[in-house]
Design a protein around this motif. Structure first.
Motif, short mmCIF file in Angstrom:
data_model
loop_
_atom_site.label_atom_id
_atom_site.label_comp_id
_atom_site.label_asym_id
_atom_site.label_seq_id
_atom_site.Cartn_x
_atom_site.Cartn_y
_atom_site.Cartn_z
N MET A 182 0.86 -1.18 0.00
CA MET A 182 0.00 0.00 0.00
C MET A 182 0.89 1.23 0.00
SD MET A 182 -3.20 -0.93 -0.07
CE MET A 182 -4.09 0.56 0.44
N GLY A 183 0.25 2.40 -0.04
CA GLY A 183 0.98 3.65 0.06
C GLY A 183 0.51 4.45 1.25
N LEU A 184 1.45 4.99 2.01
CA LEU A 184 1.13 5.88 3.13
C LEU A 184 1.57 7.29 2.77
CD1 LEU A 184 2.30 3.78 6.24
CD2 LEU A 184 0.02 3.91 5.22
N GLN A 185 0.75 8.25 3.15
CA GLN A 185 1.08 9.65 2.88
C GLN A 185 0.85 10.47 4.14
OE1 GLN A 185 -1.80 9.34 -0.35
NE2 GLN A 185 -2.84 11.17 0.47
N THR A 186 1.55 11.60 4.22
CA THR A 186 1.48 12.42 5.43
C THR A 186 0.36 13.44 5.39
OG1 THR A 186 3.14 13.92 4.47
CG2 THR A 186 3.94 12.15 5.89
N GLN A 187 -0.26 13.60 4.20
CA GLN A 187 -1.39 14.52 4.08
C GLN A 187 -2.52 13.82 3.34
OE1 GLN A 187 -0.36 18.75 3.03
NE2 GLN A 187 1.64 17.86 2.58
N PRO A 188 -3.78 14.07 3.73
CA PRO A 188 -4.90 13.42 3.04
C PRO A 188 -5.15 14.05 1.68
CG PRO A 188 -5.72 14.96 4.69
CD PRO A 188 -4.23 14.95 4.84
N GLY A 189 -5.63 13.23 0.77
CA GLY A 189 -5.98 13.75 -0.55
C GLY A 189 -5.32 12.96 -1.66
N ALA A 190 -6.07 12.77 -2.75
CA ALA A 190 -5.55 12.00 -3.88
C ALA A 190 -4.44 12.72 -4.61
CB ALA A 190 -6.70 11.68 -4.85
N GLU A 191 -4.31 14.02 -4.40
CA GLU A 191 -3.28 14.78 -5.11
C GLU A 191 -1.89 14.60 -4.52
OE1 GLU A 191 -5.14 17.69 -2.11
OE2 GLU A 191 -5.72 15.96 -3.35
N PHE A 192 -1.79 13.96 -3.36
CA PHE A 192 -0.50 13.76 -2.70
C PHE A 192 0.02 12.35 -2.96
CE2 PHE A 192 -2.64 17.01 -0.11
CZ PHE A 192 -1.69 18.03 -0.19
N ASP A 193 1.31 12.26 -3.20
CA ASP A 193 1.93 10.96 -3.45
C ASP A 193 2.18 10.23 -2.14
OD1 ASP A 193 2.01 11.41 -6.19
OD2 ASP A 193 3.98 12.38 -6.09
N GLY A 194 2.00 8.92 -2.18
CA GLY A 194 2.26 8.10 -1.01
C GLY A 194 3.62 7.43 -1.09
N VAL A 195 4.09 6.96 0.04
CA VAL A 195 5.33 6.20 0.12
C VAL A 195 4.97 4.72 0.17
CG1 VAL A 195 7.42 5.74 1.45
CG2 VAL A 195 6.51 8.07 1.32
N GLY A 196 5.46 3.95 -0.78
CA GLY A 196 5.11 2.54 -0.85
C GLY A 196 5.62 1.75 0.33
N THR A 197 4.82 0.80 0.80
CA THR A 197 5.20 -0.03 1.92
C THR A 197 4.59 -1.41 1.80
OG1 THR A 197 5.16 -0.24 4.34
CG2 THR A 197 3.28 0.82 3.31
N ALA A 198 5.32 -2.41 2.27
CA ALA A 198 4.75 -3.74 2.41
C ALA A 198 3.84 -3.77 3.63
CB ALA A 198 5.86 -4.78 2.56
N VAL A 199 2.76 -4.53 3.55
CA VAL A 199 1.80 -4.61 4.64
C VAL A 199 1.80 -6.02 5.21
CG1 VAL A 199 -0.61 -4.37 5.31
CG2 VAL A 199 0.35 -2.85 3.57
N TYR A 200 2.02 -6.12 6.51
CA TYR A 200 1.94 -7.40 7.22
C TYR A 200 0.78 -7.33 8.21
CZ TYR A 200 6.56 -8.44 5.32
OH TYR A 200 7.62 -8.67 4.48
N MET A 201 -0.22 -8.19 8.00
CA MET A 201 -1.37 -8.26 8.89
C MET A 201 -1.09 -9.31 9.96
SD MET A 201 -4.28 -8.09 5.93
CE MET A 201 -4.21 -6.78 4.69
N VAL A 202 -1.04 -8.86 11.20
CA VAL A 202 -0.56 -9.71 12.30
C VAL A 202 -1.35 -9.40 13.56
CG1 VAL A 202 1.79 -9.95 11.39
CG2 VAL A 202 1.20 -7.95 12.77
#
Length: 394
Positions: free
Chosen positions: A95-115
């Motif tokens: 998934m991508g995490l971003q520091t500001q809400p909104g589709a206009e901002f780019d996210g930082v890609g990250t692996a997701v581990y559900m635990v």
């Protein structure tokens, strides 16, 4: 100078050999460095397996809870966790995490581990800031569910990428956004945990999501006491298979085997490049020997004449050694230019790292030494030619 073609061919052969060998060594060292990266978990004592239900009355949630309790209660097991993906395995969820809400901002890609709350002990992760998950944080996730829990734990590398201008210790308590505008609180930071994809540039970007999954198949990762992994792998498989006949247990694999499979292409590349380097070096050395031997046979009379005029054996030896050194010098200088050119192409075409500057002088030195060693035998034979025999006209 009377055999320019032969000398030029040897110089070109040395240049091509140097170009390929130096770049190959650079690639090999780069691949070895990638293969040696720490995944962040206790690989030596961990294994994983998949449980897949097929019976009509199969209750996945009850089965997961029962399985985890059973595995954790076994002597020799440190802990176990249900997890949606295995580090460095090649397949997972991002998934991508971003520091500001909104589709206009780019996210930082990250692996997701559900635990669940057992993840730190089960994976042997080090929490370096914030808090660990509690049982109250963990929820159940259905296959079609798209929303996310309110908390997460991320890796130090992910924290630094999300907030590059702040110390990573201060990232705890900050809010990031997933799915463009869904807020998640960063409640903790772990030192290291690699993503499933070993070829990804951001392989140390990972987040832990407190949730167990109801996806019809469940993956468990089990950590054992040192030295007991191989003993417990078949035992856990047998116990789980016997406990519920409405499912199958498959893909019981150690983390060491997972690492070997994921880096198999890198290992194969290292073997191929090593073989190519050895063959090229041998062929180049044989070419130098052949040229030197041919030169000696053609100049037996000249050598004999010099010996008759007082030239010592060491002088004849130095003559051929120097001649080869001059040819090798032309080759390694041309090889240095070819090495740089090939590396520039590899950087642009395959995103490899630039070659370190000291590889080139080291490559030149090695090829000089190969040349001198290769010519030493023919040169010594030339120095041993007797004046009386060399000057015969028959």
């Amino acid at each position: 100078m009377r055999n320019k073609v032969g000398a030029l061919l040897i110089a070109i052969q040395i240049a091509v050999t140097m170009c390929i060998i130096v770049n190959a060594i650079h690639i090999i060292l780069e691949r070895q460095e990638l293969m040696a990266r720490d995944s962040g978990i206790d690989e030596a004592n961990s294994f994983h397996l998949i449980s897949t239900g097929f019976a009509n009355d199969f209750n996945e949630q009850v089965t997961i809870e029962t399985d985890l309790n059973t595995i954790r209660a076994l002597p020799g097991v440190i802990d176990a966790v249900q997890i949606n993906a295995i580090p460095i395995s090649g397949g997972g969820w991002s998934m991508g995490l971003q520091t500001q809400p909104g589709a206009e901002f780019d996210g930082v890609g990250t692996a997701v581990y559900m635990v669940d709350e057992h993840v730190l002990e089960a994976l042997d992760l080090e929490l370096i800031a914030g808090e660990a998950f509690k049982p109250t944080h963990v929820r159940w996730r259905e296959r079609a569910q798209t929303n996310w829990p309110d908390q997460t734990i991320i890796t130090k590398a992910m924290a630094e990428s999300l907030f590059p201008e702040e110390p990573w210790q201060q990232v705890v308590g900050k809010t990031v956004y997933i799915n463009d505008n869904e807020p998640i609180l960063i409640m903790g930071i772990i030192d290291k945990l690699q993503a499933p994809w070993v070829g990804w540039n951001n392989v140390e970007h990972a987040m832990l999501s407190p949730e167990k999954t109801l996806f019809s198949s469940s993956r468990y990762l089990v950590r054992t006491e040192p030295g007991r992994r191989d003993e417990l792998m078949p035992k856990v498989e047998e116990i789980l298979a016997e406990s519920n006949k409405g499912r199958i247990i498959r893909d019981v694999t150690s983390m060491m085997d997972t690492r070997e499979r994921s880096y198999r292409r890198h290992g194969a590349m290292i073997k191929i490049l090593t073989t190519v380097m050895v063959i090229l070096t041998v062929v180049t050395a044989l070419g130098i020997v052949g040229l030197a031997s041919f030169s000696v046979n053609r100049r037996r009379k000249q050598i004999g004449t010099r010996r008759a005029l007082g030239a010592s054996q060491s002088a004849i030896l130095r003559y051929f050694m120097l001649e080869n050194f001059l040819i090798s010098t032309v080759g390694v200088v041309l090889g240095a230019a070819l090495t740089i050119g090939l590396n520039i192409y590899l950087v642009q075409a395959f995103s490899l790292d630039r070659i370190d500057w000291y590889f080139i002088p080291l490559g030149m030195l090695v090829l000089w030494m190969v040349g001198q060693l290769a010519v030493f035998g023919p040169a010594k034979r030339a120095a041993g030619i007797a004046p009386a025999i060399a000057t015969r006209t028959v």
